[in-house]
Design a protein around this motif. Structure first.
Motif, PDB file in Angstrom:
ATOM      1  N   SER A  70       0.835  -1.202   0.000  1.00  0.00           N
ATOM      2  CA  SER A  70       0.000   0.000   0.000  1.00  0.00           C
ATOM      3  C   SER A  70       0.863   1.242   0.000  1.00  0.00           C
ATOM      4  O   SER A  70       2.020   1.218   0.386  1.00  0.00           O
ATOM      5  CB  SER A  70      -0.907   0.009   1.244  1.00  0.00           C
ATOM      6  OG  SER A  70      -0.133   0.179   2.406  1.00  0.00           O
ATOM      7  N   ARG A  71       0.261   2.337  -0.438  1.00  0.00           N
ATOM      8  CA  ARG A  71       0.950   3.615  -0.369  1.00  0.00           C
ATOM      9  C   ARG A  71       0.357   4.382   0.811  1.00  0.00           C
ATOM     10  O   ARG A  71      -0.787   4.840   0.754  1.00  0.00           O
ATOM     11  CB  ARG A  71       0.751   4.423  -1.660  1.00  0.00           C
ATOM     12  CG  ARG A  71       1.372   5.811  -1.564  1.00  0.00           C
ATOM     13  CD  ARG A  71       1.078   6.619  -2.805  1.00  0.00           C
ATOM     14  NE  ARG A  71       1.779   6.088  -3.955  1.00  0.00           N
ATOM     15  CZ  ARG A  71       3.056   6.315  -4.218  1.00  0.00           C
ATOM     16  NH1 ARG A  71       3.776   7.056  -3.411  1.00  0.00           N
ATOM     17  NH2 ARG A  71       3.625   5.812  -5.281  1.00  0.00           N
ATOM     18  N   ALA A 115       9.483  -2.028  -2.451  1.00  0.00           N
ATOM     19  CA  ALA A 115      10.739  -1.347  -2.767  1.00  0.00           C
ATOM     20  C   ALA A 115      10.485  -0.204  -3.746  1.00  0.00           C
ATOM     21  O   ALA A 115      11.068   0.887  -3.613  1.00  0.00           O
ATOM     22  CB  ALA A 115      11.739  -2.335  -3.356  1.00  0.00           C
ATOM     23  N   ALA A 116       9.609  -0.436  -4.731  1.00  0.00           N
ATOM     24  CA  ALA A 116       9.268   0.631  -5.682  1.00  0.00           C
ATOM     25  C   ALA A 116       8.571   1.786  -4.966  1.00  0.00           C
ATOM     26  O   ALA A 116       8.851   2.959  -5.249  1.00  0.00           O
ATOM     27  CB  ALA A 116       8.376   0.070  -6.792  1.00  0.00           C
ATOM     28  N   LEU A 117       7.675   1.471  -4.041  1.00  0.00           N
ATOM     29  CA  LEU A 117       7.007   2.520  -3.259  1.00  0.00           C
ATOM     30  C   LEU A 117       8.018   3.330  -2.462  1.00  0.00           C
ATOM     31  O   LEU A 117       7.911   4.553  -2.361  1.00  0.00           O
ATOM     32  CB  LEU A 117       5.971   1.900  -2.308  1.00  0.00           C
ATOM     33  CG  LEU A 117       4.701   1.343  -2.941  1.00  0.00           C
ATOM     34  CD1 LEU A 117       3.856   0.642  -1.883  1.00  0.00           C
ATOM     35  CD2 LEU A 117       3.899   2.455  -3.602  1.00  0.00           C
ATOM     36  N   ALA A 118       9.001   2.636  -1.894  1.00  0.00           N
ATOM     37  CA  ALA A 118      10.028   3.332  -1.115  1.00  0.00           C
ATOM     38  C   ALA A 118      10.830   4.288  -1.995  1.00  0.00           C
ATOM     39  O   ALA A 118      11.110   5.426  -1.613  1.00  0.00           O
ATOM     40  CB  ALA A 118      10.953   2.319  -0.441  1.00  0.00           C
ATOM     41  N   LEU A 162       7.727   0.319 -11.235  1.00  0.00           N
ATOM     42  CA  LEU A 162       7.836   1.746 -11.514  1.00  0.00           C
ATOM     43  C   LEU A 162       7.228   2.095 -12.869  1.00  0.00           C
ATOM     44  O   LEU A 162       6.581   3.139 -13.030  1.00  0.00           O
ATOM     45  CB  LEU A 162       9.305   2.177 -11.475  1.00  0.00           C
ATOM     46  CG  LEU A 162       9.976   2.136 -10.102  1.00  0.00           C
ATOM     47  CD1 LEU A 162      11.458   2.482 -10.219  1.00  0.00           C
ATOM     48  CD2 LEU A 162       9.290   3.104  -9.135  1.00  0.00           C
ATOM     49  N   THR A 163       7.410   1.212 -13.844  1.00  0.00           N
ATOM     50  CA  THR A 163       6.808   1.439 -15.162  1.00  0.00           C
ATOM     51  C   THR A 163       5.295   1.405 -15.073  1.00  0.00           C
ATOM     52  O   THR A 163       4.593   2.250 -15.659  1.00  0.00           O
ATOM     53  CB  THR A 163       7.296   0.368 -16.159  1.00  0.00           C
ATOM     54  OG1 THR A 163       8.711   0.442 -16.276  1.00  0.00           O
ATOM     55  CG2 THR A 163       6.664   0.580 -17.530  1.00  0.00           C
ATOM     56  N   ALA A 164       4.752   0.436 -14.328  1.00  0.00           N
ATOM     57  CA  ALA A 164       3.304   0.340 -14.158  1.00  0.00           C
ATOM     58  C   ALA A 164       2.766   1.558 -13.425  1.00  0.00           C
ATOM     59  O   ALA A 164       1.716   2.100 -13.784  1.00  0.00           O
ATOM     60  CB  ALA A 164       2.948  -0.939 -13.389  1.00  0.00           C
ATOM     61  N   ALA A 165       3.486   2.017 -12.410  1.00  0.00           N
ATOM     62  CA  ALA A 165       3.046   3.195 -11.648  1.00  0.00           C
ATOM     63  C   ALA A 165       3.029   4.434 -12.542  1.00  0.00           C
ATOM     64  O   ALA A 165       2.124   5.265 -12.450  1.00  0.00           O
ATOM     65  CB  ALA A 165       3.970   3.415 -10.455  1.00  0.00           C
ATOM     66  N   ARG A 166       4.031   4.552 -13.403  1.00  0.00           N
ATOM     67  CA  ARG A 166       4.092   5.700 -14.318  1.00  0.00           C
ATOM     68  C   ARG A 166       2.909   5.652 -15.288  1.00  0.00           C
ATOM     69  O   ARG A 166       2.300   6.671 -15.597  1.00  0.00           O
ATOM     70  CB  ARG A 166       5.410   5.694 -15.067  1.00  0.00           C
ATOM     71  CG  ARG A 166       5.664   6.960 -15.880  1.00  0.00           C
ATOM     72  CD  ARG A 166       7.026   6.919 -16.539  1.00  0.00           C
ATOM     73  NE  ARG A 166       8.089   6.810 -15.533  1.00  0.00           N
ATOM     74  CZ  ARG A 166       8.877   5.761 -15.383  1.00  0.00           C
ATOM     75  NH1 ARG A 166       8.710   4.702 -16.163  1.00  0.00           N
ATOM     76  NH2 ARG A 166       9.806   5.736 -14.462  1.00  0.00           N
ATOM     77  N   ARG A 167       2.585   4.452 -15.771  1.00  0.00           N
ATOM     78  CA  ARG A 167       1.460   4.303 -16.693  1.00  0.00           C
ATOM     79  C   ARG A 167       0.144   4.662 -15.998  1.00  0.00           C
ATOM     80  O   ARG A 167      -0.705   5.356 -16.551  1.00  0.00           O
ATOM     81  CB  ARG A 167       1.417   2.866 -17.218  1.00  0.00           C
ATOM     82  CG  ARG A 167       0.346   2.637 -18.270  1.00  0.00           C
ATOM     83  CD  ARG A 167       0.575   1.312 -18.984  1.00  0.00           C
ATOM     84  NE  ARG A 167       0.575   0.186 -18.061  1.00  0.00           N
ATOM     85  CZ  ARG A 167       1.664  -0.550 -17.789  1.00  0.00           C
ATOM     86  NH1 ARG A 167       2.820  -0.256 -18.339  1.00  0.00           N
ATOM     87  NH2 ARG A 167       1.586  -1.574 -16.951  1.00  0.00           N
TER      88      ARG A 167
END
Length: 255
Positions: A70-71, A115-118, A162-167
């Motif tokens: 979660s964020r 890790a990507a959230l961090a 990170l790519t999915a989050a950017r999309r």
């Protein structure tokens, strides 16, 4: 000799004190420990006031009971209902308040999503708690050179996240751009946690009109609840309406 000031933030006292003692044996490291997010924030503030800012924070990924995947949206100044501040929220707050301080997240296990959230929150590294002391020191010294450190096994997964989050962010931004200026004002009030009556009073509108605007916002964003709308708005970078003072913003600009 240039000394590195390190703050270990972990609510498991034995681990925190053991790690601090191991790091303190290094001739160029000064280290302290904090057992919670709020305690860490107090240490940072006190050190800054004394002109002795910390260089690196080592933050427990599970500090305060982080929910996996979660964020966190908890303001670091307040914590949650129990006064806790989770690890990734702490990274976010430190990045905003003292951007010169590097943060490294210490984790029990590798998790690409967390890790990507961090990293998105501003961390410079993600390190396993069972790594060697020499590895940890390499990371500490590396992040001070603006390096980003991740375990090799996590690289592919983190890049995918990170790519999915950017999309997702791009899509969220497109949806928010479809709102009218007034609907964006209402959305920012929703992000600030205001209910229909409070939004009506703030924007000098009738509750019925606000209800219509809220329904339009949900429809255009393609969601079915205020919570989902707020989550999408956050992904798109929409900040909360400024609540201080009596000035009503009419421009409809995003934060």
């Amino acid at each position: 000799m240039v000394r590195i000031r390190v703050l270990v933030v972990d609510d498991h006292r034995i681990f925190a004190e053991s790690l601090a003692a191991a790091l303190a044996a290094e001739p160029d490291v000064d280290v302290s420990a904090a057992g919670s997010g709020p305690a860490a924030l107090r240490c940072l503030e006190r050190a800054a006031g004394e002109g002795r800012r910390y260089d690196v924070l080592l933050v427990d990924a599970d500090l305060g009971g982080t929910v996996p995947g979660s964020r966190p949206a908890v303001p670091v100044q307040e914590g949650n209902a129990e006064g806790l501040v989770d690890g990734i929220s702490l990274v976010t707050g430190v990045r905003a308040a003292q951007p010169g301080v590097r943060t490294v997240v210490l984790a029990e296990k590798d998790d690409p999503r967390r890790a990507a959230l961090a990293l998105q929150a501003g961390a410079s590294g993600w390190v396993a708690k069972d790594c060697s002391l020499s590895r940890l020191l390499t990371v500490i010294r590396g992040v001070l050179r603006d390096e980003t450190h991740l375990p090799p096994a996590l690289l592919t997964g983190v890049l995918r996240e990170l790519t999915a989050a950017r999309r997702h962010r791009t899509e969220s931004e497109r949806l928010v751009e479809s709102l009218t200026p007034r609907e964006r004002e209402v959305l920012r009030c929703m992000v600030a946690g205001l209910g229909r009556k409070a939004v009506a009073e703030r924007l000098f509108l009738s509750p019925h009109t606000v209800r219509t605007h809220m329904q339009n916002v949900l429809g255009k964003l393609g969601v079915h609840s205020t919570l989902a709308a707020v989550a999408l708005a956050r992904r798109a970078g929409v900040g909360p309406a400024e609540l201080a003072g009596d000035v009503v913003e009419r421009g409809g600009q995003l934060a």
